[in-house]
Design a protein around this motif. Structure first.
Motif, PDB file in Angstrom:
ATOM      1  N   HIS A 409       0.809  -1.217   0.000  1.00 42.53           N
ATOM      2  CA  HIS A 409       0.000   0.000   0.000  1.00 42.53           C
ATOM      3  C   HIS A 409       0.842   1.268   0.000  1.00 42.53           C
ATOM      4  CE1 HIS A 409      -2.540  -3.079   2.161  1.00 42.53           C
ATOM      5  NE2 HIS A 409      -3.144  -2.897   1.018  1.00 42.53           N
ATOM      6  N   TYR A 410       2.090   1.156   0.374  1.00 40.64           N
ATOM      7  CA  TYR A 410       2.945   2.344   0.329  1.00 40.64           C
ATOM      8  C   TYR A 410       4.385   1.899   0.176  1.00 40.64           C
ATOM      9  CZ  TYR A 410       4.290   1.386   5.223  1.00 40.64           C
ATOM     10  OH  TYR A 410       4.766   0.815   6.366  1.00 40.64           O
ATOM     11  N   GLN A 411       5.248   2.869  -0.216  1.00 40.50           N
ATOM     12  CA  GLN A 411       6.682   2.612  -0.217  1.00 40.50           C
ATOM     13  C   GLN A 411       7.374   3.774   0.471  1.00 40.50           C
ATOM     14  OE1 GLN A 411       8.440   2.809  -4.089  1.00 40.50           O
ATOM     15  NE2 GLN A 411       6.857   4.157  -4.891  1.00 40.50           N
ATOM     16  N   VAL A 412       8.478   3.484   1.117  1.00 38.82           N
ATOM     17  CA  VAL A 412       9.206   4.536   1.803  1.00 38.82           C
ATOM     18  C   VAL A 412      10.069   5.254   0.782  1.00 38.82           C
ATOM     19  CG1 VAL A 412      10.833   5.052   3.644  1.00 38.82           C
ATOM     20  CG2 VAL A 412       9.227   3.157   3.890  1.00 38.82           C
ATOM     21  N   ILE A 413       9.933   6.568   0.702  1.00 38.94           N
ATOM     22  CA  ILE A 413      10.765   7.288  -0.268  1.00 38.94           C
ATOM     23  C   ILE A 413      11.815   8.143   0.437  1.00 38.94           C
ATOM     24  CG2 ILE A 413       9.082   7.302  -2.152  1.00 38.94           C
ATOM     25  CD1 ILE A 413       8.454  10.193  -1.334  1.00 38.94           C
ATOM     26  N   ASP A 414      11.660   8.315   1.730  1.00 43.50           N
ATOM     27  CA  ASP A 414      12.654   9.080   2.469  1.00 43.50           C
ATOM     28  C   ASP A 414      12.799   8.429   3.841  1.00 43.50           C
ATOM     29  OD1 ASP A 414      14.151  10.824   3.954  1.00 43.50           O
ATOM     30  OD2 ASP A 414      13.015  12.621   3.386  1.00 43.50           O
ATOM     31  N   GLU A 415      13.831   7.570   3.941  1.00 40.25           N
ATOM     32  CA  GLU A 415      14.027   6.790   5.167  1.00 40.25           C
ATOM     33  C   GLU A 415      14.157   7.711   6.376  1.00 40.25           C
ATOM     34  OE1 GLU A 415      14.060   3.703   6.076  1.00 40.25           O
ATOM     35  OE2 GLU A 415      14.142   2.570   4.197  1.00 40.25           O
ATOM     36  N   SER A 429      -7.069   6.345  -6.101  1.00 43.48           N
ATOM     37  CA  SER A 429      -8.291   5.611  -6.444  1.00 43.48           C
ATOM     38  C   SER A 429      -8.037   4.117  -6.642  1.00 43.48           C
ATOM     39  CB  SER A 429      -8.921   6.205  -7.705  1.00 43.48           C
ATOM     40  OG  SER A 429      -8.031   6.070  -8.783  1.00 43.48           O
ATOM     41  N   SER A 430      -6.781   3.713  -6.849  1.00 45.25           N
ATOM     42  CA  SER A 430      -6.577   2.297  -7.117  1.00 45.25           C
ATOM     43  C   SER A 430      -5.968   1.545  -5.932  1.00 45.25           C
ATOM     44  CB  SER A 430      -5.699   2.123  -8.362  1.00 45.25           C
ATOM     45  OG  SER A 430      -4.452   2.721  -8.162  1.00 45.25           O
ATOM     46  N   VAL A 431      -5.529   2.272  -4.917  1.00 47.55           N
ATOM     47  CA  VAL A 431      -4.950   1.573  -3.775  1.00 47.55           C
ATOM     48  C   VAL A 431      -6.047   0.782  -3.060  1.00 47.55           C
ATOM     49  CG1 VAL A 431      -5.229   3.437  -2.096  1.00 47.55           C
ATOM     50  CG2 VAL A 431      -3.350   1.828  -1.845  1.00 47.55           C
TER      51      VAL A 431
END
Lengths: 541, 295, 316
Positions: A409-415, A429-431
């Motif tokens: 459902h999500y990805q980390v883009i800034d640790e 709308s697609s998640v």
């Protein structure tokens, strides 16, 4: 034959009164009992031993992930002597069943170890949430934890649908007790007992106008220069001149204002309000619709509408303001402010938005009395309470229920700052798992969504601390005594209020007619009742 | 003019064509709005001929969303099973009630009709079906409650049986030694094909279009039929429209699908029904004529 | 004595024989009746909710009785008159216009010779029935919106007439609502009447034609009498729903516009608006019971009248 049949049917019906309704009346009670008995006589026999074993094996399996943390953050509830249990959660906002199951499975890994229980999560879209929740609560269905959202807390309490939490909090929600302010607990109480655990969200709301920055810049007016609605009016007039294709003011699904700058004392129909919750500590309940302020705002909107500053058919618009602005049809909308309004609207509308504050943030009962409730049918309120605490205090759990699963459902883009975004190829709308952070116990422990500033939660804290407090904060109105009057008045408010606020009705005649009808329908009785309850409340506080 | 068959035919056609235009026009509007570009739709409103054509809504439905294909399967399954059971129950109840000689006939008729008037509300039904029959979040939830048989259909069928099948026919069959089951299956049913076909159609439509059972008894996405899916979308908008000022409304509309998608689902949901309908029409002619039986 | 005994016994034997004769018929009814008991009659126990102040903690049974208190809100309002007037008024119009149009269409369909045209017409008139009422409300909005609406733009505009602000002008809505209702429902009822029509014995028409009867005479003397029982049944059933109204039609189609309440507020919408935020199951069941009860009385009366005139057409 006929008499026999009649008798048989009569009997049948009488029996079913007992069978059908008894089901609702006694089943939940019976279901609760085992849990409570277990609580008292904890280490009974084989049953609890097997439960212990189960708890241990699961603990060993899931130990690596959450085990160490669990010990260090002072988790001191032990349910290993109880039989295994499934905590059932119902939450608003649509989600695919597969995604719900995945989140629940992930959450269960943690709860197996800490609560000796797994979790079942159901999420229902807003349109059907109240219906389904109400059916579940009314039918004795097994349900433990839910956020009632817009369903009034007093009504839930009067209907006997939610559980009193005081005792549970003392034993299984100790950290909740510490972390949430005394004042907020008062807002969450009905007749002196606590019924909901206030969510850690914004606990105040400002009122203002949010508009497209690019267009505002074109007018040459700076948002700081707008002092009052007259200044805003001038901006809107320029916008209309320069951009005839834009409606300067659009409504959101048919309503122009989310709320008005008075304390409605928990009543969305504004039947009896405190006129000035900002500067005055006066506790006189008045008729809002008769006030100079109401007349003034309606007249203003009527003028605006005549000048073409408000979209046509404003009160029957079935599109969201967001969509209209996004489609290049609207310039701005009136909105309730939270600490991140500008960012939130900019993300939603796909263009930079700027916020003009009309009224500063004020905190009322309804701002704080919003959060998780435990169902009266809950089979194990103790563990459910402990789960709320877990959601409130454990960042991993808080983030899991709010944002879902990483990579799914999500990805980390800034640790570093813990900033996350949609997985590649997905969008709002697609998640499969919709995000409503404020609905869960503690959004301030969750990771920050891309686009929002990293100090977002810090700003929430400042916002909540700096907000003006309504003198009636903590007061909850119980409408039982004036239900007839409220149903009649609700219909009259529906008839006039929205149309007046959208400027589609001439206030010159309508306001007087409106008030006359309200008084006919028993508005005074509602005001008197509110005043009496408020006076009694003020004496005790 | 009155007796002139041609004139009458022509006038009848004119009336029917006007009515058809009256019926079709909004549907055309619906279809065209489903193939209009979303932003244009919001900006310009609906129009009969789309200004900017875009099949995005359908692309979204059939490519990126599994929900439609799944919803179709569920709808078809539920409709077929539900209609079969409903028709069986309805016929078996309606035939005896149509027999004027049945003892206590009016009592039973009343017993059936009474259910059309009074009901105990949603909560007791919900308790009944979920606590005792455990149908929540099963396919049965879309079939069993409220739709499996209704007084309306029973009464319609009963009325049709009793006005179209002469007592003499049944009496004659009985004298010939036919049992009631045989009379029903070999005389009454063949003679009643039009009403059976009509009711099959009506019940089928009812099942196909039902979303109320879904609203009450389904909380899991994977059991959504087409209409449940559509109505969930529509209800979300209705909710937003009716709850102005509710807490946290700002971010609530994030999951609301675009208007074009709603319209596309409405089209996708209705088209198959129109495709099946002509199939029923061939039964809308007299079955075996009474004369033939008499003879 | 002996004879007398035999005479007494014979009717009993006959009765038993007679009952045995009907046994298969009763057996047929079992599944249906059982379903009604489970789906309808047992939940009817919930009617007590209307007389209680429900507290689920105590259970419905143990909740306190409040007599008719839950019903008060339906009558203690000045709107009571308006909502009752609107509900009955619209239903009366629907009761008359609906069947009138449906029967006309059914007869026309029946008279038409072209099989192809028949099929097409039948299919097309059913289209509106298939569209969800909420979608219908969007379509009506597309027609009537002040600025972008089809009527103001293309129709009134073409005649050079002033645009009308439809959603704030109550006077048009009685007509609009009746039109929408008929538009949505007439195809459905036409099919029901048509099914009854094709059941009429063809030979009657043939005989009449030989006797030189015109089409109108045939319709008047064969078709309409043939539809009599269907008309009566459907009408009686509508009378039972006299105090109900189609919520979607009266709430969603006018977009809940306040300016239209005088002509759009019915018992159902009034109850919905009043109780929307209250979540009070007692008051909503009271409203339902009130609607049912009045409908029940009306149907009993109408049925009595029907059974006086034509026994076989009575519902029960």
């Amino acid at each position: 034959m006929r008499r026999f049949l009649a008798l048989a049917i009569g009997l049948c019906m009488v029996m079913t009164v007992f069978a059908g309704c008894g089901g609702s009346g006694e089943d939940p009670g019976e279901k609760q009992d085992p849990g409570k008995e277990q609580d008292a006589a904890g280490s009974a026999a084989e049953g609890s031993e097997t439960a212990e074993n189960a708890g241990q094996t699961v603990g060993e399996e899931g130990g690596e992930s959450a085990g160490e943390e669990g010990e260090s953050d002072g988790w001191d509830y032990d349910f290993s002597d109880r039989p295994h249990y499934t905590i059932k959660i119902m939450m608003f906002g649509d989600a695919n069943s597969e995604d719900c199951d995945a989140v629940a499975a992930k959450l269960s890994e943690i709860t197996e170890e800490k609560l000796n229980a797994d979790v079942e999560l159901t999420r229902v879209g807003f349109g059907s949430f109240e219906t389904q929740l109400n059916l579940a609560l009314s039918s004795g269905e097994e349900l433990d934890l839910f956020n009632p959202h817009a369903m009034g807390l007093t009504t839930l309490v009067n209907n006997g649908q939610v559980m009193e939490l005081d005792g549970l909090l003392d034993n299984y929600g100790k950290r909740l007790k510490e972390e949430i302010s005394e004042e907020d607990w008062k807002c969450a109480s009905v007749n002196g007992s606590i019924y909901t655990v206030p969510s850690n969200k914004e606990k105040a709301h400002g009122i203002g106008f949010v508009m497209r920055k690019d267009i505002l810049d074109e007018t040459g007016v700076k948002v700081e220069d707008i002092k009052d609605l007259d200044d805003l009016h001038d901006v809107l007039v320029i916008v209309k001149e320069k951009h005839p294709e834009l409606y300067p003011v659009v409504t959101n699904y048919g309503s122009l204002f989310y709320s008005l700058p008075v304390d409605p004392l928990g009543d969305s129909n504004y039947l009896g309000v405190l006129q000035d919750p900002y500067t005055s500590s006066d506790l006189t309940v008045e008729n809002f619709y008769e006030s100079d302020f109401y007349r003034e705002i309606c007249e203003r909107m009527f003028r605006w509408s005549k000048e073409g500053l408000i979209m046509p058919d404003a009160s029957t618009n079935s599109e969201g303001a967001k969509q209209l602005i996004q489609a290049g049809k609207g310039f701005g909308q009136f909105i309730n402010e939270n600490p991140v309004t500008e960012t939130e609207r900019s993300v939603a509308c796909g263009t930079e938005m700027v916020y003009w504050e009309y009224r500063q943030p004020v905190s009322m009962t309804s701002d704080a009395a919003y959060g998780m409730c435990i169902s009266e049918n809950s089979g194990d309120p103790e563990r459910t309470m402990a789960l709320i605490e877990l959601m409130y205090t454990d960042p991993e759990v808080a983030n899991l229920v709010i944002n879902g699963i990483e990579g799914m459902h999500y990805q980390v883009i800034d640790e570093e700052n813990g900033i996350i975004d949609y997985v590649d190829g997905q969008d709002m709308s697609s998640v499969g798992y919709s995000r409503y952070p404020y609905g869960w116990p503690n959004q301030q422990l969750s990771m920050i969504w891309n686009g929002y500033s990293a100090d977002m939660w810090e700003r929430y804290r400042e916002y909540n601390e700096s907000a003006v407090q309504s003198p009636a904060k903590g007061f909850i109105f119980d409408n039982t005594a004036v239900l007839n009057e409220i149903t009649a008045c609700s219909n009259i408010v529906g008839k006039y209020n929205n149309a007046l606020l959208c400027g589609s009705l001439d206030p010159a005649e309508a306001i007087d007619k409106f008030n006359a009808e309200l008084y006919d329908a028993g508005l005074q009785a509602i005001i008197d009742e509110k005043q009496a309850q408020l006076d009694a409340w003020a004496q005790n506080n | 003019m009155v007796s002139n068959g041609k004139g009458f035919q022509r006038a009848a056609h004119v009336v029917m064509i006007l009515l058809c235009v009256f019926c079709l026009f909004p549907f055309v509007l619906l279809i065209s709005s489903s193939i209009t570009d979303e932003m244009t739709l919001i900006r310009e409103g609906y129009s009969v001929i789309p200004k900017v054509v875009s099949f995005d809504a359908y692309k979204y439905l059939f490519v990126s969303s599994k929900a439609i294909a799944r919803g179709y399967k569920i709808t078809v399954f539920v409709t077929v099973i539900g209609t079969l059971v409903n028709l069986t129950f309805t016929t078996l109840l309606a035939y005896p009630l149509s027999r004027k000689d049945l003892p206590h006939r009016s009592f039973f008729s009343f017993f059936v009709f009474f259910t059309m008037l009074f009901n105990g509300g949603v909560v007791p039904s919900y308790m009944m079906w979920t606590q005792f029959f455990h149908i929540k979040n099963t396919y049965a939830a879309l079939i069993v409650p409220n739709l499996m048989m209704g007084a309306f259909y029973v009464i319609m069928m009963r009325t049709n049986f009793s006005s179209n099948i002469p007592d003499a026919v049944i009496e004659a069959a009985r004298i010939d030694g036919a049992g009631e089951w045989r009379i029903l299956s070999q005389i009454v049913l063949p003679m009643s094909l039009p009403i059976i076909a009509t009711l099959t159609l009506l019940v089928g439509l009812h099942y196909w279009n039902d979303w109320v059972n879904g609203l009450y008894y389904i909380s899991k996405y994977k059991y959504y039929s087409i209409q449940v899916l559509l109505n969930r979308m529509l209800q979300d908008v209705q909710y937003l429209m009716s709850s102005s000022g509710a807490a946290g409304m700002d971010s609530m509309d994030s999951a609301i699908p675009a208007t074009g998608i709603k319209m596309a689902v409405a089209v996708v949901g209705a088209l198959p029904e129109l495709a099946v309908y002509p199939f029923f029409q061939k039964y809308f002619v007299k079955g075996i004529t009474i004369g033939a039986v008499k003879g | 004595m002996k004879n007398e005994k035999q005479n007494n016994a014979r009717p009993a034997v006959c009765l038993r024989a007679k009952n045995r004769r009907y046994r298969p018929l009763y057996a047929m009814m079992v599944p249906g009746l059982l379903y009604l008991v489970i789906n309808n009659y047992i939940p009817m126990a919930g009617i007590v909710i209307a007389f209680k102040q429900v507290n689920y903690k105590a259970g419905i049974l143990k909740s306190p009785w409040v007599g008719f208190k839950n019903f008060e809100f339906l009558f203690k309002t000045k709107d009571a008159l308006t909502i009752t007037r609107n509900t009955i008024g619209y239903n009366l119009v629907f009761l008359i216009l609906g069947p009138l149009l449906a029967i006309t269409v059914a007869i026309l369909l029946n008279e038409l010779k072209s099989k192809m045209a028949k099929k097409v017409y039948q299919t097309v008139i059913l289209v509106p029935y298939l569209i969800s009422i909420v979608v219908v409300s969007y379509l009506v909005y597309a027609l009537l919106a002040t600025e972008a609406g089809f009527v103001n733009n293309s129709v009134l505009g073409a005649f050079g007439a002033e645009p009308v602000s439809w959603y704030s002008e109550a006077k048009y809505w009685p007509v609009i609502l009746v039109l929408v209702h008929i538009w949505k429902g007439f195809g459905y009822s036409s099919i029901i009447y048509y099914a009854a029509l094709v059941g009429i014995d063809r030979t009657c028409y043939e005989a009449a034609a030989i006797d030189g009867a015109t089409r109108w005479q045939q319709i008047l003397h064969i078709t309409l009498p043939g539809l009599k029982s269907t008309i009566i049944t459907l009408t009686l059933m509508s009378i039972g729903k006299m105090f109900y109204s189609d919520f979607g039609l009266f709430y969603q189609v006018p977009m809940d516009s306040g300016a239209l309440y005088d002509v759009t507020n019915t018992i159902d919408t009034y109850v919905y608006r009043g109780l929307m935020k209250l979540n009070n199951v007692g008051m909503s069941s009271a409203a339902g019971l009130y609607q049912s009860f009045v409908g029940f009385i009306l149907v009993l009366t109408a049925n009595l009248v029907v059974s006086k005139i034509s026994k076989d057409d009575a519902l029960f």
